[in-house]
Structure formats: C-alpha cells, structure tokens
Design a protein around this motif. Structure first.
Motif, PDB file in Angstrom:
ATOM      1  N   ALA A  24       0.932  -1.252   0.106  1.00  0.00           N
ATOM      2  CA  ALA A  24      -0.051  -0.078   0.323  1.00  0.00           C
ATOM      3  C   ALA A  24       0.782   1.444   0.015  1.00  0.00           C
ATOM      4  N   CYS A  25       2.041   1.050   0.749  1.00  0.00           N
ATOM      5  CA  CYS A  25       2.929   1.977   0.329  1.00  0.00           C
ATOM      6  C   CYS A  25       3.728   2.436  -0.510  1.00  0.00           C
ATOM      7  N   GLU A  57      15.773   2.740   6.060  1.00  0.00           N
ATOM      8  CA  GLU A  57      15.045   3.635   6.900  1.00  0.00           C
ATOM      9  C   GLU A  57      13.748   2.980   7.456  1.00  0.00           C
ATOM     10  N   GLU A  58      13.329   4.080   8.314  1.00  0.00           N
ATOM     11  CA  GLU A  58      12.300   3.567   8.819  1.00  0.00           C
ATOM     12  C   GLU A  58      10.922   4.517   8.805  1.00  0.00           C
ATOM     13  N   GLN A  59       9.807   3.429   7.900  1.00  0.00           N
ATOM     14  CA  GLN A  59       7.980   4.207   6.927  1.00  0.00           C
ATOM     15  C   GLN A  59       7.273   4.750   8.183  1.00  0.00           C
ATOM     16  N   TRP A  60       6.815   5.424   7.882  1.00  0.00           N
ATOM     17  CA  TRP A  60       5.876   5.891   8.671  1.00  0.00           C
ATOM     18  C   TRP A  60       4.658   6.357   8.035  1.00  0.00           C
ATOM     19  N   VAL A  61       3.177   5.807   8.383  1.00  0.00           N
ATOM     20  CA  VAL A  61       1.959   6.519   7.506  1.00  0.00           C
ATOM     21  C   VAL A  61       0.370   6.369   8.308  1.00  0.00           C
ATOM     22  N   ALA A  62       0.145   7.439   7.358  1.00  0.00           N
ATOM     23  CA  ALA A  62      -1.653   7.612   7.937  1.00  0.00           C
ATOM     24  C   ALA A  62      -1.939   7.408   7.403  1.00  0.00           C
ATOM     25  N   LEU A  63      -3.153   6.594   8.528  1.00  0.00           N
ATOM     26  CA  LEU A  63      -4.686   6.229   6.874  1.00  0.00           C
ATOM     27  C   LEU A  63      -5.828   6.598   7.642  1.00  0.00           C
ATOM     28  N   GLN A  64      -6.445   6.707   7.187  1.00  0.00           N
ATOM     29  CA  GLN A  64      -7.990   7.571   7.648  1.00  0.00           C
ATOM     30  C   GLN A  64      -8.917   6.323   7.285  1.00  0.00           C
ATOM     31  N   ASP A  65      -9.831   5.578   7.737  1.00  0.00           N
ATOM     32  CA  ASP A  65     -10.548   4.694   6.976  1.00  0.00           C
ATOM     33  C   ASP A  65     -10.237   3.522   6.990  1.00  0.00           C
ATOM     34  N   GLY A  66      -8.783   3.411   8.089  1.00  0.00           N
ATOM     35  CA  GLY A  66      -7.939   2.084   7.016  1.00  0.00           C
ATOM     36  C   GLY A  66      -6.902   1.083   6.512  1.00  0.00           C
ATOM     37  N   ARG A  67      -7.098   2.721   5.933  1.00  0.00           N
ATOM     38  CA  ARG A  67      -6.070   2.937   4.124  1.00  0.00           C
ATOM     39  C   ARG A  67      -5.322   3.703   4.619  1.00  0.00           C
ATOM     40  N   ILE A  68      -4.267   3.429   4.502  1.00  0.00           N
ATOM     41  CA  ILE A  68      -3.037   4.209   3.808  1.00  0.00           C
ATOM     42  C   ILE A  68      -3.415   5.034   2.918  1.00  0.00           C
ATOM     43  N   VAL A  71       2.633   7.902   3.218  1.00  0.00           N
ATOM     44  CA  VAL A  71       3.829   7.538   3.821  1.00  0.00           C
ATOM     45  C   VAL A  71       4.920   8.155   3.914  1.00  0.00           C
ATOM     46  N   LEU A  72       5.483   8.064   5.162  1.00  0.00           N
ATOM     47  CA  LEU A  72       6.943   8.542   4.780  1.00  0.00           C
ATOM     48  C   LEU A  72       8.473   8.008   5.327  1.00  0.00           C
ATOM     49  N   SER A  73       9.389   8.141   4.667  1.00  0.00           N
ATOM     50  CA  SER A  73      10.186   7.640   5.039  1.00  0.00           C
ATOM     51  C   SER A  73      11.805   8.042   5.648  1.00  0.00           C
ATOM     52  N   VAL A  74      12.762   7.725   6.969  1.00  0.00           N
ATOM     53  CA  VAL A  74      13.198   8.876   7.339  1.00  0.00           C
ATOM     54  C   VAL A  74      14.769   7.263   7.865  1.00  0.00           C
ATOM     55  N   TYR A  75      15.647   8.238   7.735  1.00  0.00           N
ATOM     56  CA  TYR A  75      16.629   7.817   7.546  1.00  0.00           C
ATOM     57  C   TYR A  75      17.386   7.802   9.507  1.00  0.00           C
ATOM     58  N   TRP A  76      17.207   7.388  10.389  1.00  0.00           N
ATOM     59  CA  TRP A  76      17.064   7.990  11.945  1.00  0.00           C
ATOM     60  C   TRP A  76      18.648   9.111  12.367  1.00  0.00           C
ATOM     61  N   PRO A  77      19.570   7.534  11.889  1.00  0.00           N
ATOM     62  CA  PRO A  77      20.654   7.625  12.455  1.00  0.00           C
ATOM     63  C   PRO A  77      21.269   9.330  11.700  1.00  0.00           C
ATOM     64  N   PHE A  80      17.545  12.013   8.924  1.00  0.00           N
ATOM     65  CA  PHE A  80      17.261  13.073   7.144  1.00  0.00           C
ATOM     66  C   PHE A  80      15.468  11.771   6.726  1.00  0.00           C
ATOM     67  N   ILE A  81      14.810  13.099   6.131  1.00  0.00           N
ATOM     68  CA  ILE A  81      13.313  12.718   5.827  1.00  0.00           C
ATOM     69  C   ILE A  81      13.982  12.502   4.926  1.00  0.00           C
ATOM     70  N   HIS A  82      13.422  11.144   4.290  1.00  0.00           N
ATOM     71  CA  HIS A  82      14.463  10.806   2.849  1.00  0.00           C
ATOM     72  C   HIS A  82      12.821  10.935   1.928  1.00  0.00           C
ATOM     73  N   SER A  83      11.628  10.860   2.697  1.00  0.00           N
ATOM     74  CA  SER A  83      10.630  10.824   1.647  1.00  0.00           C
ATOM     75  C   SER A  83       9.272  11.237   2.092  1.00  0.00           C
ATOM     76  N   LEU A  84       8.034  12.063   1.469  1.00  0.00           N
ATOM     77  CA  LEU A  84       7.135  12.159   1.703  1.00  0.00           C
ATOM     78  C   LEU A  84       5.821  12.207   1.175  1.00  0.00           C
ATOM     79  N   TYR A  85       4.576  10.715   1.308  1.00  0.00           N
ATOM     80  CA  TYR A  85       4.238  11.003  -0.122  1.00  0.00           C
ATOM     81  C   TYR A  85       2.754  11.195   0.435  1.00  0.00           C
ATOM     82  N   VAL A  86       1.825  11.686  -0.211  1.00  0.00           N
ATOM     83  CA  VAL A  86       0.471  11.709   0.371  1.00  0.00           C
ATOM     84  C   VAL A  86      -0.502  11.183  -0.902  1.00  0.00           C
ATOM     85  N   ASP A  87      -1.453  10.313  -1.269  1.00  0.00           N
ATOM     86  CA  ASP A  87      -1.982  10.420  -1.919  1.00  0.00           C
ATOM     87  C   ASP A  87      -2.728  11.440  -2.646  1.00  0.00           C
TER      88      ASP A  87
END
Length: 149
Positions: A24-25, A57-68, A71-77, A80-87
C-alpha cells in the motif's frame, strides 16, 4: 506509538509501518511520484522503485478509514527525512503536515531533507512549515535543494 489527529482529518491515524503495509505504501508512493514528476516514461513508475528507496529506513504511515493515504520514510542515523508522499486524492488537507510533525517529534536534533526543485509544490510546502534552505545539488532527476528544520 500512534497518534489520532482531530484537526483537519478527524479519523486520521499515524503509526509506524510494518512489512504488510509496504504494498500500500508503494501504491501511494507511485501515485504521488507520478503526479509530482509526470515526465518519466511509464516503465519508470514501478513498485520496485519504492522498495529500493526505503532500504535501512523507518517508514511511517497515515491511515484514514483503515487505508494508507500517506507514507514517510526517515533515516534516523542522520535525522534525514528521505521521502514524504501523500495520495493525490487527499492532498491539501494537512495529512502530510501531520505525518511530518509526528516524525519530527521523534527526532533527536535538527532534521534535513532534499527536495527536487522541479517539485515546486513540495518546496513551497516545506518552506511554509519553516524549513530553510541550507544547500543544493544535482541528481538524475535534476537540481535539488537541501532543507533543514
């Protein structure tokens, strides 16, 4: 860790992504990437592009009504926010801002990201949120700007 947001999207849930979320990401990534960079040939927009980009990287997601829907991907060391994508169907509703805020709340210190200059909407988004330019360079997609917050 999970946040329930009540401001612009009352039923928005933000959480860390797991392996089952990756298809889904990838779909959100491809839809948003295709909108931001429409000049690539059709064969450029494949799920493997997402999977290759998130290694380590670590990914985080935003869900609405159970649907992604974001998505955001971050490299914590390197914070660095590598990517942020919104439908694209839900852009402009504060979802990206909330997902980014959730990641920044976990950061230890200053965060940085790079954004293609051609993606004027994204550059404007980050600057509106207080990110400031600290460098620039060139990639295969063209010139980029480094932003810090």
């Amino acid at each position: 860790m999970r946040w329930i947001l009540n401001e612009l999207a009352p039923d928005l849930t933000i959480r860390q992504a797991g392996p089952d979320d990756h298809p889904a990401c990838a779909a959100v990534f491809l839809a948003a990437y295709r909108q931001a960079f429409p000049l690539h040939p059709p064969e450029y927009y494949v799920p493997e592009r997402y999977f290759e980009s998130i290694t380590g990287e670590e990914q985080w997601v935003a869900l609405q009504d159970g649907r992604i829907i974001a998505v955001l991907s971050v490299y914590w060391p390197e914070n660095f926010i590598h990517s942020l994508y919104v439908d694209p169907a839900v852009q402009g509703r504060g979802i990206g801002r909330r997902l980014l805020a959730a990641a920044l709340a976990r950061a230890k210190g200053v965060c940085e990201l790079k954004c293609d200059k051609a993606n004027k909407r994204a550059v404007s988004f980050y600057k509106h949120l207080g990110w400031r330019e600290v460098g620039e360079g060139m990639a295969e997609t063209g010139p980029w700007v480094r932003l810090r917050k």
